[in-house]
Write a protein that holds these residues in place. Structure first.
Motif, PDB file in Angstrom:
ATOM      1  N   SER A  62       0.833  -1.213   0.000  1.00 53.12           N
ATOM      2  CA  SER A  62       0.000   0.000   0.000  1.00 53.12           C
ATOM      3  C   SER A  62       0.862   1.255   0.000  1.00 53.12           C
ATOM      4  O   SER A  62       0.582   2.210  -0.726  1.00 53.12           O
ATOM      5  CB  SER A  62      -0.924   0.025   1.217  1.00 53.12           C
ATOM      6  N   LEU A  63       1.907   1.249   0.813  1.00 51.66           N
ATOM      7  CA  LEU A  63       2.806   2.394   0.874  1.00 51.66           C
ATOM      8  C   LEU A  63       3.449   2.642  -0.491  1.00 51.66           C
ATOM      9  O   LEU A  63       3.419   3.769  -1.009  1.00 51.66           O
ATOM     10  CB  LEU A  63       3.898   2.146   1.925  1.00 51.66           C
ATOM     11  N   GLN A  64       4.031   1.606  -1.084  1.00 52.20           N
ATOM     12  CA  GLN A  64       4.739   1.793  -2.347  1.00 52.20           C
ATOM     13  C   GLN A  64       3.793   2.172  -3.480  1.00 52.20           C
ATOM     14  O   GLN A  64       4.123   3.010  -4.313  1.00 52.20           O
ATOM     15  CB  GLN A  64       5.561   0.539  -2.682  1.00 52.20           C
ATOM     16  N   LYS A  65       2.592   1.611  -3.489  1.00 51.26           N
ATOM     17  CA  LYS A  65       1.626   1.944  -4.539  1.00 51.26           C
ATOM     18  C   LYS A  65       1.143   3.383  -4.395  1.00 51.26           C
ATOM     19  O   LYS A  65       1.012   4.115  -5.384  1.00 51.26           O
ATOM     20  CB  LYS A  65       0.442   0.969  -4.485  1.00 51.26           C
ATOM     21  N   SER A  66       0.889   3.842  -3.187  1.00 53.75           N
ATOM     22  CA  SER A  66       0.410   5.221  -3.004  1.00 53.75           C
ATOM     23  C   SER A  66       1.504   6.213  -3.395  1.00 53.75           C
ATOM     24  O   SER A  66       1.224   7.251  -4.000  1.00 53.75           O
ATOM     25  CB  SER A  66      -0.083   5.465  -1.579  1.00 53.75           C
ATOM     26  N   ARG A  67       2.757   5.894  -3.088  1.00 51.36           N
ATOM     27  CA  ARG A  67       3.863   6.781  -3.466  1.00 51.36           C
ATOM     28  C   ARG A  67       4.046   6.790  -4.985  1.00 51.36           C
ATOM     29  O   ARG A  67       4.311   7.835  -5.572  1.00 51.36           O
ATOM     30  CB  ARG A  67       5.135   6.363  -2.734  1.00 51.36           C
ATOM     31  N   LEU A  68       3.916   5.632  -5.620  1.00 48.21           N
ATOM     32  CA  LEU A  68       3.975   5.554  -7.085  1.00 48.21           C
ATOM     33  C   LEU A  68       2.911   6.451  -7.706  1.00 48.21           C
ATOM     34  O   LEU A  68       3.198   7.244  -8.619  1.00 48.21           O
ATOM     35  CB  LEU A  68       3.768   4.101  -7.532  1.00 48.21           C
ATOM     36  N   ASP A  69       1.688   6.334  -7.207  1.00 44.26           N
ATOM     37  CA  ASP A  69       0.576   7.139  -7.741  1.00 44.26           C
ATOM     38  C   ASP A  69       0.839   8.632  -7.563  1.00 44.26           C
ATOM     39  O   ASP A  69       0.538   9.435  -8.463  1.00 44.26           O
ATOM     40  CB  ASP A  69      -0.742   6.742  -7.069  1.00 44.26           C
ATOM     41  N   GLN A  70       1.396   9.020  -6.420  1.00 46.09           N
ATOM     42  CA  GLN A  70       1.706  10.439  -6.175  1.00 46.09           C
ATOM     43  C   GLN A  70       2.767  10.954  -7.150  1.00 46.09           C
ATOM     44  O   GLN A  70       2.642  12.061  -7.685  1.00 46.09           O
ATOM     45  CB  GLN A  70       2.205  10.641  -4.739  1.00 46.09           C
ATOM     46  N   ILE A  71       3.799  10.167  -7.376  1.00 47.09           N
ATOM     47  CA  ILE A  71       4.874  10.581  -8.281  1.00 47.09           C
ATOM     48  C   ILE A  71       4.337  10.737  -9.706  1.00 47.09           C
ATOM     49  O   ILE A  71       4.616  11.731 -10.380  1.00 47.09           O
ATOM     50  CB  ILE A  71       6.048   9.578  -8.236  1.00 47.09           C
ATOM     51  N   ILE A  72       3.549   9.766 -10.152  1.00 45.65           N
ATOM     52  CA  ILE A  72       2.990   9.828 -11.512  1.00 45.65           C
ATOM     53  C   ILE A  72       2.040  11.016 -11.639  1.00 45.65           C
ATOM     54  O   ILE A  72       2.042  11.719 -12.657  1.00 45.65           O
ATOM     55  CB  ILE A  72       2.299   8.500 -11.878  1.00 45.65           C
ATOM     56  N   ALA A  73       1.255  11.276 -10.588  1.00 38.84           N
ATOM     57  CA  ALA A  73       0.281  12.383 -10.624  1.00 38.84           C
ATOM     58  C   ALA A  73       0.958  13.750 -10.744  1.00 38.84           C
ATOM     59  O   ALA A  73       0.372  14.679 -11.304  1.00 38.84           O
ATOM     60  CB  ALA A  73      -0.608  12.344  -9.379  1.00 38.84           C
ATOM     61  N   ARG A  74       2.188  13.857 -10.236  1.00 40.04           N
ATOM     62  CA  ARG A  74       2.910  15.139 -10.349  1.00 40.04           C
ATOM     63  C   ARG A  74       3.261  15.461 -11.797  1.00 40.04           C
ATOM     64  O   ARG A  74       3.479  16.619 -12.150  1.00 40.04           O
ATOM     65  CB  ARG A  74       4.208  15.100  -9.514  1.00 40.04           C
ATOM     66  N   GLY A  75       3.355  14.422 -12.636  1.00 38.83           N
ATOM     67  CA  GLY A  75       3.650  14.627 -14.052  1.00 38.83           C
ATOM     68  C   GLY A  75       5.113  14.942 -14.301  1.00 38.83           C
ATOM     69  O   GLY A  75       5.948  14.848 -13.407  1.00 38.83           O
ATOM     70  N   GLY A  76       5.406  15.313 -15.536  1.00 38.42           N
ATOM     71  CA  GLY A  76       6.772  15.648 -15.915  1.00 38.42           C
ATOM     72  C   GLY A  76       7.266  14.757 -17.033  1.00 38.42           C
ATOM     73  O   GLY A  76       6.545  13.866 -17.509  1.00 38.42           O
ATOM     74  N   ALA A  77       8.497  15.014 -17.472  1.00 34.48           N
ATOM     75  CA  ALA A  77       9.117  14.208 -18.520  1.00 34.48           C
ATOM     76  C   ALA A  77       9.224  12.764 -18.038  1.00 34.48           C
ATOM     77  O   ALA A  77       9.493  12.517 -16.866  1.00 34.48           O
ATOM     78  CB  ALA A  77      10.500  14.765 -18.858  1.00 34.48           C
ATOM     79  N   VAL A  78       9.009  11.815 -18.948  1.00 40.39           N
ATOM     80  CA  VAL A  78       8.962  10.407 -18.564  1.00 40.39           C
ATOM     81  C   VAL A  78      10.246   9.956 -17.867  1.00 40.39           C
ATOM     82  O   VAL A  78      10.202   9.188 -16.901  1.00 40.39           O
ATOM     83  CB  VAL A  78       8.623   9.500 -19.776  1.00 40.39           C
TER      84      VAL A  78
END
Length: 196
Positions: A62-78
């Motif tokens: 749960s921790l790693q998935k929520s952090r992944l989602d937050q990072i992706i949501a911030r956007g930016g160059a791939v």
């Protein structure tokens, strides 16, 4: 709702015992003694040893998935997004190394429904990771001559072996190790002709 104090004490004791002597060799009695609680208190929060083992995985997933989602949501160059994801999952894996050790040694001992749930949760993370690489391939940043599954396995095999060689007491801190492993991975998947 779980009394976090008792549940956390039991979880901490279980992680330590499972990591040092193995899930199969650890009794509920040993867990409650190490946690300083009664069996009744443990069973108030966890239905069984299986439930406790699943809870250890579930918390980390749960921790790693929520952090992944937050990072992706911030956007930016791939490349920047994938870099942040890789560094984060390595750092959180180092922060929770005993849980990871238990995870890889004992997952096969979970009940079948729990194993399926862990696999499903890991697959969710894996699929988002794959999508980042595929996005990078579509944008001409990452190589396409090697199957995505091999590229992903390359990264996660390093991650899964962390507990075999990394020591938090060693000379390198977790951020440096995370950045070094990430640099090695990104360099290996980048197209040689991609714009820097």
């Amino acid at each position: 709702m779980k009394d976090s104090h008792v549940a956390d004490d039991v979880t901490r004791a279980a992680v330590e015992l499972f990591a040092t002597q193995g899930y199969a060799n650890t009794s509920v009695q040993q867990i409650v003694e190490a946690a300083g609680v009664t069996k009744g208190a443990m069973y108030h929060y966890f239905e069984s040893k299986d439930d406790l083992l699943f809870g250890i995985y579930e918390k980390l997933l749960s921790l790693q998935k929520s952090r992944l989602d937050q990072i992706i949501a911030r956007g930016g160059a791939v490349d920047d997004v994938l870099r942040a994801v890789c560094v984060d999952v390595i750092e959180t894996s180092i922060d929770h190394m005993p849980e990871g050790t238990v995870f890889f040694r004992s997952m096969h001992m979970l009940s079948a429904p729990r194993q399926q749930e862990v696999t499903r949760r890991r697959r969710e993370y894996h699929d988002e990771f794959v999508q980042l690489i595929e996005r990078g391939q579509a944008e001409g940043v990452y190589r396409t001559d090697i199957p995505v599954a091999v590229l992903v396995a390359h990264f996660f095999s390093d991650l899964h072996y962390l507990s075999h060689w990394y020591s938090p007491e060693g000379p390198e801190d977790k951020t440096l190790v995370a950045e070094q492993l990430t640099d090695l991975f990104l360099t290996s998947i980048r197209r040689p002709d991609a714009a820097a």
